[in-house]
Design a protein around this motif. Sequence first.
Motif, mmCIF file in Angstrom:
data_model
loop_
_atom_site.group_PDB
_atom_site.id
_atom_site.type_symbol
_atom_site.label_atom_id
_atom_site.label_comp_id
_atom_site.label_asym_id
_atom_site.label_seq_id
_atom_site.Cartn_x
_atom_site.Cartn_y
_atom_site.Cartn_z
ATOM 1 N N VAL A 108 0.836 -1.203 0.000
ATOM 2 C CA VAL A 108 0.000 0.000 0.000
ATOM 3 C C VAL A 108 0.870 1.252 0.000
ATOM 4 N N LEU A 109 1.935 1.254 0.788
ATOM 5 C CA LEU A 109 2.786 2.441 0.884
ATOM 6 C C LEU A 109 3.568 2.683 -0.401
ATOM 7 N N ARG A 110 3.821 1.647 -1.179
ATOM 8 C CA ARG A 110 4.456 1.865 -2.487
ATOM 9 C C ARG A 110 3.522 2.623 -3.419
ATOM 10 N N LEU A 111 2.218 2.459 -3.222
ATOM 11 C CA LEU A 111 1.248 3.230 -3.999
ATOM 12 C C LEU A 111 1.092 4.642 -3.448
ATOM 13 N N ALA A 112 1.216 4.787 -2.128
ATOM 14 C CA ALA A 112 0.898 6.056 -1.478
ATOM 15 C C ALA A 112 2.052 7.044 -1.474
ATOM 16 N N VAL A 113 3.286 6.558 -1.355
ATOM 17 C CA VAL A 113 4.447 7.445 -1.211
ATOM 18 C C VAL A 113 5.356 7.252 -2.421
ATOM 19 N N PRO A 114 5.553 8.279 -3.242
ATOM 20 C CA PRO A 114 6.401 8.124 -4.433
ATOM 21 C C PRO A 114 7.873 8.035 -4.067
ATOM 22 N N PRO A 115 8.709 7.543 -4.981
ATOM 23 C CA PRO A 115 10.152 7.476 -4.713
ATOM 24 C C PRO A 115 10.738 8.863 -4.459
ATOM 25 N N ARG A 116 11.779 8.886 -3.642
ATOM 26 C CA ARG A 116 12.403 10.157 -3.265
ATOM 27 C C ARG A 116 13.235 10.714 -4.408
ATOM 28 N N HIS A 117 13.238 12.043 -4.505
ATOM 29 C CA HIS A 117 14.117 12.754 -5.435
ATOM 30 C C HIS A 117 14.848 13.808 -4.613
ATOM 31 N N ALA A 118 16.143 13.568 -4.325
ATOM 32 C CA ALA A 118 16.880 14.377 -3.350
ATOM 33 C C ALA A 118 16.957 15.847 -3.751
ATOM 34 N N ARG A 119 17.205 16.127 -5.025
ATOM 35 C CA ARG A 119 17.346 17.524 -5.447
ATOM 36 C C ARG A 119 16.045 18.290 -5.245
ATOM 37 N N VAL A 120 14.929 17.654 -5.548
ATOM 38 C CA VAL A 120 13.630 18.305 -5.372
ATOM 39 C C VAL A 120 13.343 18.533 -3.897
#
Length: 672
Positions: A108-120
């Motif tokens: 469920v959390l893979r759907l809810a929280v997108p992968p991190r983008h450090a620069r953003v």
Amino acid sequence: MAADFDAAEVDPVARVLPLLPVPHLDREFDYLIPRDLDADARPGVRVRVRFAGRLVDGFLLARAATSDHTGKLGRLDRVVSSEQVLTPEIAALAEEVATRYAGTRADVLRLAVPPRHARVEAEAPRTPETPPAPEIEHAAWSRYRHGENFLEALGGGRAPRAAWQALPGEDWPRRLAELAALTLASGKAAVLVVPDQRDLDRLVTACADVAGADHVVGLAAGLGPAERYRRWLAALRGSARIVVGTRAAVFAPTPELGLLVVWDDGDDLHCEPRSPYPHAREVAALRAHAVGAAIVIAGHARTAETQALVDAGWAHDLVAPRDVVRACAPKVTALADSDHALARDPAARAARLPAIAFAAARSALAADRPVLVQVPRRGYVPALACGKCRAPARCRHCNGPLALPTAAGPDGAAIPACRWCGVADARHRCHACGARSLRAVVVGAARTAEELGRAFPGVPVVTSGGNDVKHTVPGSASLVVSTVGAEPVAEGGYGAALLLDGWALLGRADLRATEETMRRWLTASALVRSFADGGQVVVVADSGIPTVQALVRWDPVGHAQSEVSERAEVGFPPAVHMAAIDGSSSAVAELLEATHLPEGAEVLGPVPLPPGQRLPFGSEGPEPEDVHRMIVRVARERGRALGRALRDAQATRTARRADGPLRVQVDPPRIG
């Protein structure tokens, strides 16, 4: 709990949920927080921990002073980012969705929280300006019973729940944008979920016009990873308090959520194709109930599930009186709907384009208005059969269906090709009788456009479907041939709509065939001008079919009520909850043996997988040949207990290292 490093002095124990794929490890594990990570190790941050000798990602859910574990605790390896991306509300929602759908919180959390983008993440958050006072068209809402009362409740910070039936020709993006702006003015946030990118673009534009572009973000899978994460962070940090997106946006972590909207909940794009296969409507209902937010389930059509919520009193109707509906709707005509019509055109029931369809098209074109032609299939001739015995034409190489991908060449001949392997078969012979002649089973959009171009010479023909979907078309005379779901919006509305090949939609062996057909027809018909303005709809289907009659009356609520009643008689959702268990015989039997089913549960099957359903095996080994489906049915009030029982059984099964992957879906869109 002793450690060979300096741990944090206050609450040194971190409760971590590792993102692991196996159900029996879907629980928190305790780790010690080193002193140098004390400041960043806050609930909701991403972390990395060592688990079974390897580093895995996870979320820090809470901190505690002590641990129940009596052995030595491992250390928290790293805090990936100090951004608290998992809010307590979304963490609780993930647990509820995992229980409801017999899944894991990691999925469920893979759907809810997108992968991190450090620069953003390092970018400074923007501060939006004060939102303008919402401009509400009260006259538009007053056409609906209790429409003004609903606006008053929403603007007052209360949490009304409504099933909104949009009128034909309604500017629904503007109406939903007004609800979002009203929620924003009350100091709360709004999340609006639509099925596809085309609807998302329309709704984002409307929300920006009403509430200001600074307060609106659109979330969709088509965005790049950096831009998607940037917009998601804007929702998390509260700088954008109106979130519009496709199905995953229902998990948007907006603070102080005040309104959830799901538009066109019958569209199968709202159903997540990845485990645990949640439906956006159900997630929105769970979230609205948990946080006390308002919810609106809206559309031109109505699903049986939404009607069940209204019947139970959980939501209330937001519909227009019948006289208002009749004033807004186009005239809808079906085949041979009277003895007089049948006498004038005796062949109407056999013709693909009967005389009434030609008359409606000619009338609209003469008034310099576009005509919408809806067809169920794309392509030229997507299905062929033997011209003598009517047996389906099959490929000699892979047994796939043959089709005509293009029109005939200069010599008048066309070569059939397989839709699976693509091999052309110029010397096809019927496998049953040996005949070489072929006939069309169903005609696609390309062939329809070709035929209409000949029937109306000089009239522009526009096609919409597949990889070439048009969003809008001019309001001048033209023929717009569209596959279902790809109908463009015409400036000022269409003069007429022809809904062809109704049998292809109604004749599908599917529980939701009539409901889906009604939704497709209403969506297309809502783009047509009102009858007072000359709008006409011709549905090429038998007028005696109940779904056709509901379209003629423009009665989606009555049709949904009939669906609920008929399904209750035979024990189908939404009157009950069902779980579909797909896999090999041994794997399914093993899971059911480990499941403590709720009282009164029925186990049905085995039955074959529905046509087109992918196999439930992700391993690299050979797929077993005995794949089938078992159905577990329980009373509606025991749905959560069924999900929990299957979730626990999957954990037991994986803990025993059982092989043979299988798939568990609670309330799947297709049962069999």
